[in-house]
Design an enzyme around this catalytic site. Sequence first.
Site, short mmCIF file in Angstrom:
data_model
loop_
_atom_site.label_atom_id
_atom_site.label_comp_id
_atom_site.label_asym_id
_atom_site.label_seq_id
_atom_site.Cartn_x
_atom_site.Cartn_y
_atom_site.Cartn_z
N GLU A 134 0.58 -1.26 0.11
CA GLU A 134 0.30 -0.06 -0.49
C GLU A 134 0.92 1.42 0.02
OE1 GLU A 134 -3.02 0.39 3.37
OE2 GLU A 134 -2.50 2.54 2.86
N HIS A 135 1.83 1.26 0.87
CA HIS A 135 2.83 2.43 0.96
C HIS A 135 3.72 2.76 -0.97
CE1 HIS A 135 3.09 3.94 4.53
NE2 HIS A 135 2.61 2.84 5.05
N GLU A 174 6.07 4.52 10.75
CA GLU A 174 4.45 4.06 11.13
C GLU A 174 4.46 3.31 12.12
OE1 GLU A 174 2.61 4.27 7.66
OE2 GLU A 174 0.57 3.68 8.42
#
Lengths: 480, 277
Positions: free
Chosen positions: A92-93, A169
């Site tokens: 997703e990143h 994160e």
Amino acid sequence: SKMASVCRVGSTVGRSLAKYRNPILLSLRRQSSVSYAQSLAGAPETRLTALDNGLRVASEETGHATCTVGLWIGAGSRYESEKNNGAGFFLEHMAFKGTKKHPQTALEQEVESMGAHLSAYTSREHTAYYMKTLAKDLPKAVELLSEVVQHCSLNEADVEQQRAVVLRELEEVEGNLQEVCLDLLHATAFQGTPLSYSVLGPSSNARTLSRQDLVEYLGSHYKAPRMVLSAAGGVNHEELVGLAKTHFSGLSFEYEGDAIPVLSPCRFTGSEIRMRDDAMPLAHVAIAVEGARVGSPDIVPLMVANSIIGSYDIKSGGGKNMSSRLAAMAAEENFCESFQAFHSSYSDTGLMGMYFVTDMHHIEDMMHWSQNAWSVMNMCTTVTDSDVARGKKSLKASLVAQLNGTTPICDDIGRHVLNYGRRVPLAEWDARINAVTPKMVRDVCSKYIYDKCPAVAAVGPVEQLPDYNRTRASMYWLRF
Amino acid sequence: MMSIAARRSAIGTCLQFTKPTVNASVFSRLVKDFVPAASANGKVPHLISRVNHIIRPVRDPLLSSQFYFRSEFTGATGIRLAHTDIKVPDFSDYRRPEVQDPNKSSQDSSEARKVFSYLVTGATTVVTVYAAKTVVSQFVSSMSASADVLALSKIEVKLADIPEGRNMTFKWRGKPLFVRHRTEKEIATEEGVNLGELRDPQHDKDRVQNPKWVIVLGVCTHLGCVPIANAGDYGGYYCPCHGSHYDASGRIRKGPAPLNLEVPFYEFVDEDTVVVG
């Protein structure tokens, strides 16, 4: 008093008008308020088409000037293994770091020039990439999305750069104690199974996942039959299908070696995990039993039961006269900072429970009263008709209120098609909710809660949390 | 693994080895000085994994010597960075067979497992309660009369030793016990007594098992004196204290006593032996 006088004047006028039954004014009044039933019946239909390669295209034309379009994929942390847990999140990143046709800056420029928002999320069973844009930019949006999902560039340098971001994160999420607590709840409740994996993955994987791992993950899970192109807003379904055919026909629908990943059931284990840290100001505690799977008929009564218990936040301003008994008690006795009843459903299992945040001196009380709410209000003969009526209304209201924009609607469509194979319309939810009776609530809740082993997760200054044996013992009453 | 090379000087006091929890802000100033050119796998190690291996030097303004450091990375750091690194241990050793397989729902077997647990608990409770009751009653009953005292509670009388018409007195439970061998004449007399005459009406056959033998307690029912045998107006007993007359069946006939002499529990073991008590 000016306000009051205006109101009085207004009501006098209204009453006098009504008396005369002026047809024009009557029609004006009718236009200004549509009944709930009318609005349900009049909701636009969600249209669903499937392409040859299995990709499903679903859309709802709401007439907005904007639209949200996206790809909902049946992939998530549940499909990962211990070695590649976190790959979906990493991917997703990587998604917005450039495609084969549009390197990163070009992609960003395209998106920005449209004034669009490009986002993504990954959960345990679903992944979504979606774009919010003007309705007229739908073709461009679909094109960009198709590139992001099918032709993500994934160069090594970007992978390394994103690695640091992912690690940062991970550090940051430690501050979000709700996430931590609920992740730990899954880790212990479904221990030994893929549902125990957190979406973020362990830090060791974040350090070692390679481009090859990501490519493999993409290749095994991003397949057409598991994807839904969903859109909501000022979109035309035929146009969308045409765009899908143009851009997504090349989506693969075959697995290497015919190795179709099959989800095996996940065993639920009644257990407990405590992360005690007396330096934290508040304790976050979650307790859950195994809940209903996504397509189960028990979902609606359980949702009604959760509505009856409701939620509470000390900042919300409601006090000791709130309709949820637990909330009223929490407000009056100051038992907690917040609590909420939740139900996470997965394709073949679920977690139904309560999550609360409280200070270190009220954990035992809060746990006692939460379990009491479960057992007293929902299982013993004390769920009253008025409780159930209130719960049903509030559930209907929240279901409707959630769909307040093209993005929530698009998300709803995507998830429904993945879960149920079709969009469940609000009218159907309404009918199912109406069918719930107090006896049904009692029976269904007894089936899931009474004398079942719960999973408990607690973070913070949790010394006061009762021992698991006591928590387990409070899941039933000795009543004969 | 760390190796430090430095000029000889009072280094020891100036160097500090930091533990993994060094403040990140300290890093940012020093990190760029420490970036190794390339590490083993060609990837640039990033911020956090350096935590384990940093040496923070303290620059002593007096020292002019330069320090240089060489550090190597040994791979996995072993520090917990995130809650996602927490591994729930494998409890397979403790699981019941029905829940060993992580790919099978535990709901199917939950009823059976619960029933088993509750049955075992219930059965154990019953057994424990019974055992507890037994123990408690054993302790409580230890306070009751001991065997030697209980042995004294019965008396065995050899009837052959008592001639006809005669009364023998035994000590039993601290009281005198009269055993009287009655003659036929006495038996007939007692059986023929009209119950209306008696203060405490009882027929003779209700007071004896074998009419030949009268066994009564030798305690006067008036105030507890011991009556004299073969005395009094009725051919039985006479209490000298206040003048109570009892007949050959031990019933009160004349005098202040209200009740007949008490008949204890006795049984004839055989023709010649009676056990009283």
